[in-house]
Design a protein around this motif. Structure first.
Motif, PDB file in Angstrom:
ATOM      1  N   PHE A  58     -43.796 -89.521 -79.483  1.00 30.25           N
ATOM      2  CA  PHE A  58     -43.006 -88.352 -79.876  1.00 30.25           C
ATOM      3  C   PHE A  58     -43.815 -87.084 -79.600  1.00 30.25           C
ATOM      4  O   PHE A  58     -44.159 -86.330 -80.509  1.00 30.25           O
ATOM      5  N   ALA A  59     -44.117 -86.882 -78.344  1.00 28.95           N
ATOM      6  CA  ALA A  59     -44.988 -85.777 -77.925  1.00 28.95           C
ATOM      7  C   ALA A  59     -44.442 -84.417 -78.322  1.00 28.95           C
ATOM      8  O   ALA A  59     -45.208 -83.474 -78.560  1.00 28.95           O
ATOM      9  N   ASN A  60     -43.149 -84.287 -78.439  1.00 25.47           N
ATOM     10  CA  ASN A  60     -42.556 -82.990 -78.738  1.00 25.47           C
ATOM     11  C   ASN A  60     -42.372 -82.728 -80.232  1.00 25.47           C
ATOM     12  O   ASN A  60     -41.925 -81.645 -80.616  1.00 25.47           O
ATOM     13  N   PHE A  61     -42.705 -83.739 -81.048  1.00 26.42           N
ATOM     14  CA  PHE A  61     -42.562 -83.525 -82.495  1.00 26.42           C
ATOM     15  C   PHE A  61     -43.759 -82.720 -82.990  1.00 26.42           C
ATOM     16  O   PHE A  61     -44.910 -83.127 -82.812  1.00 26.42           O
ATOM     17  N   PRO A  62     -43.521 -81.570 -83.642  1.00 26.47           N
ATOM     18  CA  PRO A  62     -44.615 -80.663 -84.003  1.00 26.47           C
ATOM     19  C   PRO A  62     -45.338 -81.072 -85.287  1.00 26.47           C
ATOM     20  O   PRO A  62     -45.169 -80.451 -86.348  1.00 26.47           O
ATOM     21  N   LEU A  63     -46.157 -82.110 -85.222  1.00 25.47           N
ATOM     22  CA  LEU A  63     -46.899 -82.547 -86.397  1.00 25.47           C
ATOM     23  C   LEU A  63     -48.389 -82.572 -86.078  1.00 25.47           C
ATOM     24  O   LEU A  63     -48.844 -83.347 -85.238  1.00 25.47           O
ATOM     25  N   ASP A  64     -49.151 -81.729 -86.750  1.00 25.38           N
ATOM     26  CA  ASP A  64     -50.606 -81.723 -86.620  1.00 25.38           C
ATOM     27  C   ASP A  64     -51.217 -82.621 -87.685  1.00 25.38           C
ATOM     28  O   ASP A  64     -50.531 -83.112 -88.588  1.00 25.38           O
ATOM     29  N   LEU A  65     -52.524 -82.807 -87.594  1.00 26.24           N
ATOM     30  CA  LEU A  65     -53.265 -83.621 -88.554  1.00 26.24           C
ATOM     31  C   LEU A  65     -54.450 -82.804 -89.049  1.00 26.24           C
ATOM     32  O   LEU A  65     -55.185 -82.214 -88.249  1.00 26.24           O
ATOM     33  N   VAL A  66     -54.623 -82.743 -90.364  1.00 26.11           N
ATOM     34  CA  VAL A  66     -55.690 -81.932 -90.959  1.00 26.11           C
ATOM     35  C   VAL A  66     -56.614 -82.807 -91.798  1.00 26.11           C
ATOM     36  O   VAL A  66     -56.158 -83.560 -92.670  1.00 26.11           O
ATOM     37  N   PHE A  67     -57.926 -82.699 -91.526  1.00 31.91           N
ATOM     38  CA  PHE A  67     -58.949 -83.388 -92.302  1.00 31.91           C
ATOM     39  C   PHE A  67     -59.783 -82.361 -93.069  1.00 31.91           C
ATOM     40  O   PHE A  67     -60.163 -81.320 -92.518  1.00 31.91           O
ATOM     41  N   THR A  68     -60.088 -82.658 -94.323  1.00 29.26           N
ATOM     42  CA  THR A  68     -61.121 -81.918 -95.054  1.00 29.26           C
ATOM     43  C   THR A  68     -62.096 -82.926 -95.623  1.00 29.26           C
ATOM     44  O   THR A  68     -61.741 -84.082 -95.865  1.00 29.26           O
ATOM     45  N   GLY A  69     -63.337 -82.496 -95.849  1.00 32.80           N
ATOM     46  CA  GLY A  69     -64.317 -83.406 -96.429  1.00 32.80           C
ATOM     47  C   GLY A  69     -65.721 -83.110 -95.945  1.00 32.80           C
ATOM     48  O   GLY A  69     -65.929 -82.344 -95.005  1.00 32.80           O
ATOM     49  N   ASP A  70     -66.685 -83.729 -96.624  1.00 32.14           N
ATOM     50  CA  ASP A  70     -68.097 -83.527 -96.322  1.00 32.14           C
ATOM     51  C   ASP A  70     -68.611 -84.646 -95.418  1.00 32.14           C
ATOM     52  O   ASP A  70     -67.862 -85.547 -95.058  1.00 32.14           O
ATOM     53  N   LEU A  71     -69.880 -84.588 -95.090  1.00 26.43           N
ATOM     54  CA  LEU A  71     -70.634 -85.499 -94.223  1.00 26.43           C
ATOM     55  C   LEU A  71     -70.458 -85.091 -92.755  1.00 26.43           C
ATOM     56  O   LEU A  71     -69.585 -85.600 -92.037  1.00 26.43           O
ATOM     57  N   LYS A  72     -71.286 -84.160 -92.322  1.00 30.34           N
ATOM     58  CA  LYS A  72     -71.125 -83.512 -91.025  1.00 30.34           C
ATOM     59  C   LYS A  72     -71.339 -84.461 -89.849  1.00 30.34           C
ATOM     60  O   LYS A  72     -70.623 -84.415 -88.853  1.00 30.34           O
TER      61      LYS A  72
END
Length: 406
Positions: free
Chosen positions: A249-263
């Motif tokens: 579904f290349a045209n579906f506008p859904l991003d993915l967001v990560f937060t967290g520690d450990l660089k």
């Protein structure tokens, strides 16, 4: 109880930023709640050089900080503090052994030692100990730990169970794990669920947009996963599922967001994202302060929680609090927390997660149903009730010491 107890709280394992995971948020939120509920109690916060200043805001009329270096003998001044900090990063809740004045708690007329990061390292004969246990992950997923660390954690929990009058488990799953692996006494263990989702500031829409703009997320449709990059958090399964979703579904506008520690672990995952040409739609925000984190919560489309193992699962309740649908692993304690208000998937099957993503992307009625059920389920988890249960345990344990002293 006619005499107000004097409680020492061992906060020496508390590390900067998000290195303690959800445990740090629980401990600091709980501390504020119990200070408000029992202003007649006295609290001594045992701190370390790396967190003493951070804990300054928790000093009140009935709460005093005591820096760890004030407790150690002259010979201990030769300890390499950086070594201690490095060890903390490597082993959860583990500190190097420190020499401290004998009978320190007794000399300060302490009635109870509370160890919210588990380890009862300052325990003294005659003073009751209450500790929190978060999980037995090293026994259920030994492949995530070196053999030496498995042994350390097992010995650590045996010592904790031996020295603690009462052990607080953050879920029934956690309690049953202690009974299974250590034959712990059921009477010694009490379940108090984590209820800290009411701590947020209540940002205005204007501030939410401002913070999202700073993070590059304004006007973005995104799924959210807040978690440190530990192996059991299963980021790679989520990334694999997201690749499949974007291919189909290349045209579906859904991003993915990560937060967290450990660089270091984050950088490894960044390389995989780059190799998959997903840089534009996968966002790594690192460790965020509470206000920016709240903005990310308020702006997200859903929570995805693919963890292989959880002693509780704080983000589940946070997503319910913010009215977000939840796609969640069926592992560990998560079904206990999420109940019927969550869409579950197999955390070892990326296609299963993709199917769940499709369902909430195109089924508005399902999303409304999950959000509604989440709001109802959230009523079972009350922050004030959580704090009151801790106080009841403190009162009962401390009264035994006060009674014997009298």
């Amino acid at each position: 109880m006619s005499v107000s107890p004097r409680i020492a709280i061992d906060l020496t394992p508390l590390l900067p930023d998000g290195k303690n995971g959800g445990a740090k948020i629980l401990v600091l939120t709980l501390l504020k709640k119990i200070q408000q509920l029992v202003p007649n109690y006295e609290f001594l916060l045992l701190t370390a050089p790396w967190n003493h200043q951070e804990l300054a805001e928790y000093e009140t009329e009935n709460t005093q900080r005591i820096l760890l270096t004030e407790l150690v003998s002259d010979s201990s001044s030769k300890l390499n503090i950086q070594k201690i900090k490095d060890l903390c990063k490597r082993i959860k809740f583990k500190l190097a052994r420190l020499t401290y004045l004998r009978n320190f708690l007794a000399s300060h007329k302490v009635d109870l030692l509370f160890c919210p990061f588990s380890a009862p390292r300052f325990a003294e004969n005659g003073i009751p100990v209450v500790a929190i246990v978060y999980d037995t992950q090293h026994l259920d997923y030994p492949e995530f730990f070196e053999l030496r660390e498995q042994q350390l954690r097992t010995n650590f929990l045996k010592n904790l169970l031996q020295k603690s009058q009462k052990v607080i488990c953050i879920s029934e799953f956690c309690r049953q794990s202690l009974i299974k692996h250590f034959q712990a006494s059921a009477e010694q263990l009490t379940v108090i669920p984590v209820s800290i989702q009411d701590r947020w500031h209540g940002l205005s829409e204007e501030l939410v947009n401002q913070y999202l703009s700073e993070l590059g997320l304004v006007n973005r449709c995104y799924a959210f996963y807040p978690a440190n990059y530990w192996p059991h958090k299963n980021h790679r399964l989520l990334l694999e599922a997201y690749k499949i979703f974007k291919l189909k579904f290349a045209n579906f506008p859904l991003d993915l967001v990560f937060t967290g520690d450990l660089k270091q672990e984050e950088n490894q995952l960044r390389q995989e994202v780059k190799s998959a040409n997903l840089d534009d739609c996968v966002h790594f925000l690192g460790f965020l302060d509470e206000k920016h984190l709240e903005a990310v919560w308020r702006g997200c489309k859903c929570l995805i929680f693919p963890s292989l193992y959880e002693g509780f699962g704080i983000p589940i309740l946070e997503a319910m609090y913010f009215g977000k649908p939840i796609l969640c692993s069926s592992a560990g304690s998560l079904p206990e927390v999420g109940g019927d208000a969550v869409l579950y998937f197999n955390p070892n099957n990326p296609e299963d997660l993709v199917n769940c993503l499709l369902r909430i992307s195109y089924d508005a009625d399902l999303v409304d149903e999950l959000v509604c059920k989440g709001k109802e389920r959230l009523k079972l988890f009350d922050g004030q009730e959580m704090a009151a249960k801790y106080i009841d345990i403190f009162k009962d344990a401390a009264s035994k010491k006060i009674s014997s002293s009298s």
